[in-house]
Design an enzyme around this catalytic site. Structure first.
Site, PDB file in Angstrom:
ATOM      1  N   CYS A  19      -6.586   2.101   1.514  1.00 42.02           N
ATOM      2  CA  CYS A  19      -6.059   3.188   2.485  1.00 42.02           C
ATOM      3  C   CYS A  19      -5.787   4.399   1.994  1.00 42.02           C
ATOM      4  CB  CYS A  19      -5.167   2.396   3.418  1.00 42.02           C
ATOM      5  SG  CYS A  19      -6.213   1.415   4.404  1.00 42.02           S
ATOM      6  N   HIS A  56      -6.810  -3.400   4.651  1.00 40.38           N
ATOM      7  CA  HIS A  56      -5.505  -3.928   3.936  1.00 40.38           C
ATOM      8  C   HIS A  56      -5.636  -5.421   3.268  1.00 40.38           C
ATOM      9  CE1 HIS A  56      -2.666  -0.718   4.424  1.00 40.38           C
ATOM     10  NE2 HIS A  56      -3.500  -0.394   5.313  1.00 40.38           N
ATOM     11  N   GLY A 107      -0.415   3.425   2.755  1.00 41.83           N
ATOM     12  CA  GLY A 107       0.841   3.886   3.282  1.00 41.83           C
ATOM     13  C   GLY A 107       0.640   5.473   3.681  1.00 41.83           C
ATOM     14  N   GLU A 108       1.333   6.498   3.399  1.00 39.60           N
ATOM     15  CA  GLU A 108       1.103   7.795   3.646  1.00 39.60           C
ATOM     16  C   GLU A 108       0.853   8.566   2.482  1.00 39.60           C
ATOM     17  OE1 GLU A 108       0.473   9.562   6.376  1.00 39.60           O
ATOM     18  OE2 GLU A 108       0.750   8.036   7.554  1.00 39.60           O
ATOM     19  N   SER A 109      -0.730   8.871   2.572  1.00 38.30           N
ATOM     20  CA  SER A 109      -1.054   9.627   1.211  1.00 38.30           C
ATOM     21  C   SER A 109      -0.299  10.962   0.988  1.00 38.30           C
ATOM     22  CB  SER A 109      -2.551   9.845   1.170  1.00 38.30           C
ATOM     23  OG  SER A 109      -2.994  10.337   2.408  1.00 38.30           O
ATOM     24  N   GLU A 145      -4.059  -6.880   1.293  1.00 32.41           N
ATOM     25  CA  GLU A 145      -2.865  -7.766   1.098  1.00 32.41           C
ATOM     26  C   GLU A 145      -2.211  -8.245   2.293  1.00 32.41           C
ATOM     27  OE1 GLU A 145      -3.272  -4.703   1.720  1.00 32.41           O
ATOM     28  OE2 GLU A 145      -1.541  -3.798   2.557  1.00 32.41           O
ATOM     29  N   ILE A 204      -5.772   0.060   9.547  1.00 38.64           N
ATOM     30  CA  ILE A 204      -4.500   0.617  10.236  1.00 38.64           C
ATOM     31  C   ILE A 204      -4.745   2.255   9.789  1.00 38.64           C
ATOM     32  CG2 ILE A 204      -2.040   0.654  10.199  1.00 38.64           C
ATOM     33  CD1 ILE A 204      -2.060  -2.196   8.828  1.00 38.64           C
ATOM     34  N   ARG A 205      -4.780   2.816  10.935  1.00 37.01           N
ATOM     35  CA  ARG A 205      -5.096   4.174  10.812  1.00 37.01           C
ATOM     36  C   ARG A 205      -6.115   4.647   9.579  1.00 37.01           C
ATOM     37  NH1 ARG A 205      -1.225   7.557  10.055  1.00 37.01           N
ATOM     38  NH2 ARG A 205       0.351   6.034   9.020  1.00 37.01           N
ATOM     39  N   ARG A 226      -9.234  11.375   6.799  1.00 38.60           N
ATOM     40  CA  ARG A 226      -8.132  10.596   7.017  1.00 38.60           C
ATOM     41  C   ARG A 226      -7.960  10.140   8.473  1.00 38.60           C
ATOM     42  NH1 ARG A 226      -3.284  13.800   5.366  1.00 38.60           N
ATOM     43  NH2 ARG A 226      -2.246  11.860   5.572  1.00 38.60           N
TER      44      ARG A 226
HETATM   45  N1  GLN Z   1      -3.508   7.305   7.446  1.00 39.62           N
HETATM   46  C1  GLN Z   1      -2.767   7.297   6.083  1.00 39.62           C
HETATM   47  C2  GLN Z   1      -2.903   8.403   5.445  1.00 39.62           C
HETATM   48  O1  GLN Z   1      -3.505   9.502   5.801  1.00 39.62           O
HETATM   49  C3  GLN Z   1      -3.479   6.169   5.496  1.00 39.62           C
HETATM   50  C4  GLN Z   1      -3.013   4.752   6.483  1.00 39.62           C
HETATM   51  C5  GLN Z   1      -3.132   3.719   5.324  1.00 39.62           C
HETATM   52  O2  GLN Z   1      -2.626   3.713   4.401  1.00 39.62           O
HETATM   53  N2  GLN Z   1      -3.137   2.431   6.279  1.00 39.62           N
HETATM   54  O3  GLN Z   1      -2.627   8.372   4.091  1.00 39.62           O
END
Ligand code: GLN
Length: 190
Positions: A81, A172, A48-50, A174, A136-137, A108
């Protein structure tokens, strides 16, 4: 006894993690408050977004009890992630506070932006040949400490690590049905 696995459910990909674990007959519990941590057999910190997760952990009063559980080494933990970023010893690009549960340094978004995301072959003996990871990113692991085992690599970089009972992945699992990493995590719950 039936295993209940907690999935941090403040933000991000928690629903897919719950579905992937339920596929193995496990009971899952979304973790949003400190009392949700009680009696768990395992814990997942999803992607997600940390930055958002860190903020919400503070708002919910969940950070201190969560970090206690993570440091206790009592239950298997799977961090993917953003979850991996939360657990690192040091976070760069941009720098961010983290819990120091995994002795790794991460950048990140170290594999580029959304457009550079994709499914990549993983190298290493721990996973079956042909295993892939969806990035993913994703964070890039820049350094690992002596207590950290590298279980899989992408173009030479560590992308799956283990320290004690904590597994950390840059990708990921999942999002791929029956990914071997999920199977390994489930096997360690017994
Ligand atoms: N780029 C996200 C972050 O900085 C992490 C991306 C992800 O969980 N797929 O938290």
């Amino acid at each position: 006894m039936r295993c209940t696995v907690g999935v941090l459910a403040l933000q991000g990909d928690f629903a897919r993690h719950e579905a992937a674990l339920q596929h193995y007959g496990l009971t899952t519990r979304p973790v949003r408050r400190p009392e949700h941590l009680r009696g768990l057999s395992g814990l997942v910190l999803p992607g997600g977004e940390s930055t958002t997760m860190l903020r919400l952990l503070g708002v919910q009063g969940l950070e201190a009890p969560l970090v206690d559980l993570l440091r206790g080494g009592r239950v298997p933990v799977l961090a993917t992630c953003a979850g991996l970023i939360l657990l690192a010893r040091e976070v760069r690009d941009p720098a961010q506070r983290s819990f120091g549960v995994l002795d790794i340094v991460v950048a990140r978004n170290g594999y580029g932006r959304q457009i550079a995301s994709g499914t990549i072959s993983l190298a290493g003996d721990w996973l079956p040949a042909g295993t892939t990871g969806i990035f993913i990113r994703a964070p890039r692991i820049l350094a690992v400490g002596p207590a950290v085992e590298v279980l899989a690599r992408r173009d030479g970089d560590p992308v799956l690590v283990r320290q004690g009972r904590v597994l950390g992945a840059c990708f990921h699992p999942e999002l791929e049905p029956e990914h071997p990493l999920l199977r390994a995590f489930v096997a360690d719950l017994a």
